[in-house]
Design a protein around this motif. Structure first.
Motif, PDB file in Angstrom:
ATOM      1  N   MET A 286      47.680  59.507   5.350  1.00  0.00           N
ATOM      2  CA  MET A 286      47.979  58.042   5.737  1.00  0.00           C
ATOM      3  C   MET A 286      48.084  57.276   4.296  1.00  0.00           C
ATOM      4  SD  MET A 286      45.605  57.381   8.767  1.00  0.00           S
ATOM      5  CE  MET A 286      43.774  58.121   8.277  1.00  0.00           C
ATOM      6  N   ALA A 287      46.999  57.638   3.410  1.00  0.00           N
ATOM      7  CA  ALA A 287      47.431  56.745   2.083  1.00  0.00           C
ATOM      8  C   ALA A 287      48.651  57.269   1.268  1.00  0.00           C
ATOM      9  CB  ALA A 287      46.081  57.407   1.269  1.00  0.00           C
ATOM     10  N   GLU A 288      49.159  58.338   1.643  1.00  0.00           N
ATOM     11  CA  GLU A 288      50.325  58.534   0.908  1.00  0.00           C
ATOM     12  C   GLU A 288      51.525  57.751   1.620  1.00  0.00           C
ATOM     13  OE1 GLU A 288      51.030  62.783   1.676  1.00  0.00           O
ATOM     14  OE2 GLU A 288      50.469  63.432  -0.125  1.00  0.00           O
ATOM     15  N   MET A 289      51.482  57.768   3.073  1.00  0.00           N
ATOM     16  CA  MET A 289      52.433  56.654   3.430  1.00  0.00           C
ATOM     17  C   MET A 289      52.011  55.117   3.137  1.00  0.00           C
ATOM     18  SD  MET A 289      52.288  58.319   7.483  1.00  0.00           S
ATOM     19  CE  MET A 289      52.820  59.936   7.897  1.00  0.00           C
ATOM     20  N   LEU A 290      50.711  54.707   3.060  1.00  0.00           N
ATOM     21  CA  LEU A 290      50.677  53.500   2.680  1.00  0.00           C
ATOM     22  C   LEU A 290      51.094  53.148   1.276  1.00  0.00           C
ATOM     23  CD1 LEU A 290      47.413  53.258   4.471  1.00  0.00           C
ATOM     24  CD2 LEU A 290      49.326  51.842   5.128  1.00  0.00           C
ATOM     25  N   GLY A 291      51.085  54.120   0.434  1.00  0.00           N
ATOM     26  CA  GLY A 291      51.641  54.024  -1.087  1.00  0.00           C
ATOM     27  C   GLY A 291      50.542  52.958  -1.842  1.00  0.00           C
ATOM     28  N   ASP A 292      51.198  52.131  -2.518  1.00  0.00           N
ATOM     29  CA  ASP A 292      50.160  51.256  -3.464  1.00  0.00           C
ATOM     30  C   ASP A 292      49.760  50.169  -2.696  1.00  0.00           C
ATOM     31  OD1 ASP A 292      52.354  49.541  -3.042  1.00  0.00           O
ATOM     32  OD2 ASP A 292      53.071  49.489  -5.147  1.00  0.00           O
ATOM     33  N   ARG A 293      49.652  50.237  -1.474  1.00  0.00           N
ATOM     34  CA  ARG A 293      48.769  49.341  -0.715  1.00  0.00           C
ATOM     35  C   ARG A 293      47.279  49.746  -0.950  1.00  0.00           C
ATOM     36  NH1 ARG A 293      53.069  50.294   2.741  1.00  0.00           N
ATOM     37  NH2 ARG A 293      54.337  48.478   3.333  1.00  0.00           N
TER      38      ARG A 293
ATOM     39  N   LEU B 218      48.169  48.033  11.753  1.00  0.00           N
ATOM     40  CA  LEU B 218      48.391  46.718  11.879  1.00  0.00           C
ATOM     41  C   LEU B 218      49.885  46.526  11.086  1.00  0.00           C
ATOM     42  CD1 LEU B 218      45.179  45.385  10.246  1.00  0.00           C
ATOM     43  CD2 LEU B 218      46.521  44.480  12.163  1.00  0.00           C
ATOM     44  N   LEU B 219      50.473  47.615  10.040  1.00  0.00           N
ATOM     45  CA  LEU B 219      51.700  47.554   9.796  1.00  0.00           C
ATOM     46  C   LEU B 219      52.764  47.875  10.937  1.00  0.00           C
ATOM     47  CD1 LEU B 219      51.285  49.443   6.458  1.00  0.00           C
ATOM     48  CD2 LEU B 219      51.849  47.006   6.654  1.00  0.00           C
ATOM     49  N   LYS B 220      52.344  48.775  11.740  1.00  0.00           N
ATOM     50  CA  LYS B 220      53.008  49.123  13.016  1.00  0.00           C
ATOM     51  C   LYS B 220      53.384  47.774  13.759  1.00  0.00           C
ATOM     52  CE  LYS B 220      51.800  54.185  13.501  1.00  0.00           C
ATOM     53  NZ  LYS B 220      51.003  54.863  14.310  1.00  0.00           N
ATOM     54  N   ALA B 221      52.354  46.944  13.801  1.00  0.00           N
ATOM     55  CA  ALA B 221      52.157  45.827  14.903  1.00  0.00           C
ATOM     56  C   ALA B 221      53.008  44.847  14.343  1.00  0.00           C
ATOM     57  CB  ALA B 221      50.738  45.395  14.918  1.00  0.00           C
ATOM     58  N   GLY B 222      53.662  44.805  12.989  1.00  0.00           N
ATOM     59  CA  GLY B 222      54.406  43.954  12.392  1.00  0.00           C
ATOM     60  C   GLY B 222      53.687  43.076  11.242  1.00  0.00           C
ATOM     61  N   VAL B 223      52.541  43.190  11.007  1.00  0.00           N
ATOM     62  CA  VAL B 223      51.995  42.533   9.837  1.00  0.00           C
ATOM     63  C   VAL B 223      52.544  42.749   8.514  1.00  0.00           C
ATOM     64  CG1 VAL B 223      49.740  42.440   8.268  1.00  0.00           C
ATOM     65  CG2 VAL B 223      49.516  42.772  10.775  1.00  0.00           C
ATOM     66  N   GLY B 224      52.832  41.593   7.804  1.00  0.00           N
ATOM     67  CA  GLY B 224      53.590  41.832   6.413  1.00  0.00           C
ATOM     68  C   GLY B 224      53.043  42.498   5.514  1.00  0.00           C
ATOM     69  N   SER B 225      51.886  42.296   5.090  1.00  0.00           N
ATOM     70  CA  SER B 225      51.282  42.908   3.897  1.00  0.00           C
ATOM     71  C   SER B 225      49.750  43.121   3.951  1.00  0.00           C
ATOM     72  CB  SER B 225      51.322  41.966   2.724  1.00  0.00           C
ATOM     73  OG  SER B 225      50.716  40.699   3.080  1.00  0.00           O
ATOM     74  N   VAL B 226      49.318  44.361   3.878  1.00  0.00           N
ATOM     75  CA  VAL B 226      48.090  44.926   4.087  1.00  0.00           C
ATOM     76  C   VAL B 226      47.668  45.490   2.620  1.00  0.00           C
ATOM     77  CG1 VAL B 226      46.612  46.275   5.147  1.00  0.00           C
ATOM     78  CG2 VAL B 226      48.312  45.430   6.602  1.00  0.00           C
ATOM     79  N   VAL B 227      46.259  45.265   2.369  1.00  0.00           N
ATOM     80  CA  VAL B 227      45.964  45.879   1.064  1.00  0.00           C
ATOM     81  C   VAL B 227      44.436  46.492   1.672  1.00  0.00           C
ATOM     82  CG1 VAL B 227      44.751  45.714  -1.250  1.00  0.00           C
ATOM     83  CG2 VAL B 227      46.854  44.267  -0.535  1.00  0.00           C
ATOM     84  N   VAL B 228      44.357  47.802   1.218  1.00  0.00           N
ATOM     85  CA  VAL B 228      43.377  48.597   1.444  1.00  0.00           C
ATOM     86  C   VAL B 228      42.386  48.871   0.248  1.00  0.00           C
ATOM     87  CG1 VAL B 228      42.252  50.857   2.337  1.00  0.00           C
ATOM     88  CG2 VAL B 228      44.382  49.874   3.451  1.00  0.00           C
ATOM     89  N   LEU B 229      41.272  48.091   0.166  1.00  0.00           N
ATOM     90  CA  LEU B 229      40.356  48.611  -1.156  1.00  0.00           C
ATOM     91  C   LEU B 229      39.274  49.670  -0.982  1.00  0.00           C
ATOM     92  CD1 LEU B 229      39.835  44.625  -1.858  1.00  0.00           C
ATOM     93  CD2 LEU B 229      41.374  46.155  -2.797  1.00  0.00           C
ATOM     94  N   GLU B 230      39.314  50.477  -1.909  1.00  0.00           N
ATOM     95  CA  GLU B 230      38.239  51.602  -1.706  1.00  0.00           C
ATOM     96  C   GLU B 230      37.449  51.654  -2.938  1.00  0.00           C
ATOM     97  OE1 GLU B 230      35.785  54.657  -1.204  1.00  0.00           O
ATOM     98  OE2 GLU B 230      37.133  53.991   0.553  1.00  0.00           O
ATOM     99  N   ALA B 231      36.185  51.631  -2.713  1.00  0.00           N
ATOM    100  CA  ALA B 231      35.239  51.818  -3.730  1.00  0.00           C
ATOM    101  C   ALA B 231      35.487  53.159  -4.704  1.00  0.00           C
ATOM    102  CB  ALA B 231      33.742  51.614  -3.455  1.00  0.00           C
ATOM    103  N   ARG B 232      35.414  54.261  -3.840  1.00  0.00           N
ATOM    104  CA  ARG B 232      35.741  55.742  -4.381  1.00  0.00           C
ATOM    105  C   ARG B 232      36.876  55.658  -5.578  1.00  0.00           C
ATOM    106  NH1 ARG B 232      33.374  56.543   0.622  1.00  0.00           N
ATOM    107  NH2 ARG B 232      31.275  57.699   0.614  1.00  0.00           N
ATOM    108  N   ASN B 233      37.113  56.860  -6.178  1.00  0.00           N
ATOM    109  CA  ASN B 233      38.457  57.182  -6.763  1.00  0.00           C
ATOM    110  C   ASN B 233      38.934  58.176  -5.709  1.00  0.00           C
ATOM    111  OD1 ASN B 233      38.551  55.642  -9.046  1.00  0.00           O
ATOM    112  ND2 ASN B 233      36.803  56.705  -9.868  1.00  0.00           N
ATOM    113  N   ARG B 234      38.708  58.126  -4.694  1.00  0.00           N
ATOM    114  CA  ARG B 234      39.407  58.982  -3.753  1.00  0.00           C
ATOM    115  C   ARG B 234      39.572  58.566  -2.317  1.00  0.00           C
ATOM    116  NH1 ARG B 234      36.269  60.974   0.047  1.00  0.00           N
ATOM    117  NH2 ARG B 234      34.003  61.244  -0.443  1.00  0.00           N
ATOM    118  N   VAL B 235      40.508  58.937  -1.255  1.00  0.00           N
ATOM    119  CA  VAL B 235      40.274  58.483   0.117  1.00  0.00           C
ATOM    120  C   VAL B 235      39.480  59.409   0.903  1.00  0.00           C
ATOM    121  CG1 VAL B 235      42.555  57.247  -0.186  1.00  0.00           C
ATOM    122  CG2 VAL B 235      42.383  59.357   0.560  1.00  0.00           C
ATOM    123  N   GLY B 236      39.149  59.012   2.189  1.00  0.00           N
ATOM    124  CA  GLY B 236      38.538  59.957   2.865  1.00  0.00           C
ATOM    125  C   GLY B 236      37.250  59.491   3.401  1.00  0.00           C
TER     126      GLY B 236
END
Length: 495
Positions: free
Chosen positions: A257-264, A61-79
């Motif tokens: 991927m999460a490193e690239m997304l940063g604080d999103r 979505l960011l590649k497609a030009g969406v301005g702001s995306v937030v990813v919410l994850e229940a765990r304290n890790r990604v994956g």
């Protein structure tokens, strides 16, 4: 596209002490205690779930030009259902999704894009071990009679023919879908086979793929899986299912991927409520945060969405899908030895059997040849409650296959998905009556809520490949709507 500063890899793998200031909240199974009004934010898109599917969707979505995306994850890790564990210094193994086939083109393309290499599986030199009804057969022993082999071919032909009838990605639309979905695999095998191994080989494929018994899965669900992966042979090729693994473990894809997304990406943030009234923005709530947004992507197993309150209530078909979806938790342990001792007995480390708590074992020794590593799969509900008890029972089970040397483990690393707070299961064995009735709601958007996750993929559902494809598909679905509404520009025409 300019990406924000990266998170630390250690935080993304193991949980974080802080990310995005006050926006990272550590929550357990029961959630967090709300101590004040919800902090408010806005975004164009909210993605729920920082597994492969959700993170792929966010990036696309960011590649497609969406301005702001937030990813919410229940765990304290990604994956999500991928997690990498260290068994010795510099040697990582996968406690969740692990192996990739050359047919898994989208995840291999993602790995190349992210700079994650692949590692070929070790050559399977030597013999496998089979242990059924207390009879151990290694290598040259004969498992099938001619009658059993003939019956197995007939069963395979019937199942392949039924799979060929199914529309790709929509098994519920097949003319005989309801008929197939009324029958469990147990009943179908009972009606169509008379020999032990005619049934057993199919039963092993069910256990390996879905972690369940034949009575827990409908005929339609099973042949839909056959269709999804491109043939029954792929489901049944248990000892050949490990083609390549990912350098550093499969979780590395999500970490990068999460490193690239940063604080999103906001960890420790289980979603409790989604409000989608047409008169205003969509509202996504955690215990401490409320985000108003244009659209939401729920990227998780349908059963996991039972933790979320939806307002207004979901349509009957979608609510029924979520209520009746079943996840099968897996148990996976890596047992480490100084050397791969089984190779001295001309065994390749592959073992399959019954009557023991781990029924599938493979050689997971690194290319260097040391340490020796066996990976064992079993049913978590059949294992002791304590970690020490599980270690003892698992290593004792390995003795049945490989002899007393199996007791000389120097390290033991397990992943018991039954005890995971935020996952209902690793595979989706649906019982009779579920897929034909509720399947049409699997990918259908509900208002401004869209659905991702590996189970929604038309191909390789339940696999990591399916998760990547589902993330790409749902991102494209949302991007098309945003372009039609003028929220993001149309892609530039080539030439």
């Amino acid at each position: 596209m300019k990406l924000r500063p990266p998170l630390t890899r250690r935080a993304l793998l193991r949980g974080a002490a802080g990310i995005g200031g006050s926006l990272l909240f550590g929550c357990g199974r029961g959630g967090c205690a709300r101590s004040g009004p919800l902090e408010k934010r806005t975004a164009d898109i909210v993605v729920i779930g920082a597994g492969l599917s959700g993170l792929v969707a966010a990036r696309e979505l960011l590649k497609a030009g969406v301005g702001s995306v937030v990813v919410l994850e229940a765990r304290n890790r990604v994956g999500g259902l991928t997690i990498s564990q260290e068994v010795s210094q510099g040697v990582m193994v996968d406690g969740g999704g692990a192996w990739v086939s050359p047919k898994h083109t989208r995840i291999l393309a993602l790995a190349e894009e992210l700079g994650v290499g692949t590692v070929d599986a070790a050559e399977s030199e030597g013999n496998p071990v089979f242990l059924f009804e207390s009879v151990r057969v290694a290598g040259t022993g004969r498992l099938f009679t001619r009658a059993e082999a003939r019956e197995l071919r007939q069963l395979r032909d019937k199942l392949e023919a039924m799979a060929a009838e199914l529309p790709a990605g929509a098994p519920w639309d097949a003319p005989r879908a309801a008929e197939y979905d009324r029958v469990s695999m147990f009943n179908w095998l009972s009606d169509n086979s008379s020999t032990v191994w005619g049934r057993r080989d199919i039963e092993l494929a069910i256990d390996w793929t879905f972690g369940c018994q034949p009575h827990d899965i409908s005929l339609l669900r099973f042949v839909a899986a056959v269709k999804s992966v491109g043939g029954l042979e792929r489901l049944m090729a248990i000892s050949d299912s490990q083609d390549v693994s990912l350098s550093g473990g499969s979780q590395m894809l999500s970490v990068k991927m999460a490193e690239m997304l940063g604080d999103r990406v906001l960890l420790g943030s289980p979603v409790t409520r989604i409000v989608d009234h047409p008169t205003g923005p969509v509202r996504v709530e955690t215990e401490r945060l409320a985000i108003e947004c244009g659209r939401v992507i729920v990227a998780m197993m349908p059963a996991d969405a039972r933790r979320i309150d939806f307002e207004p209530k979901l349509p009957e078909l979608k609510a029924g899908l979520i209520k009746n979806w079943k996840g099968s938790p897996d148990y996976k342990a890596h047992i480490v030895y100084k050397t791969p001792f089984w190779r001295n007995s001309r065994l390749n480390g592959t073992a399959v059997g019954d009557g023991v708590v781990v029924d599938f074992i493979f050689d997971s020794t690194p290319a260097s040849g040391t340490p020796g590593v066996l990976v064992a799969f079993g049913a978590g509900e059949e294992l002791p409650a304590t970690a020490e008890g599980r270690k003892e029972v698992v290593t004792q089970s390995l003795v049945s296959f490989f002899g007393e040397e199996a007791l000389d483990a120097i390290h033991f690393v397990e992943m018991d998905w039954l005890g995971e707070d935020w996952s209902t299961g690793c595979a989706s064995p649906l019982g009779p009556g579920v897929l034909s009735k509720y399947g049409p709601a699997l990918r259908q958007p509900v208002g401004r809520i869209h659905w991702g996750g590996s189970d929604t993929s038309a191909e390789f559902d339940g696999f990591m490949e399916g998760a990547v494809r589902a993330g790409e598909r749902v991102a494209s679905e949302v991007a098309v709507i945003l372009r039609e509404n003028g929220v993001i520009p149309a892609p530039a025409k080539s030439g």
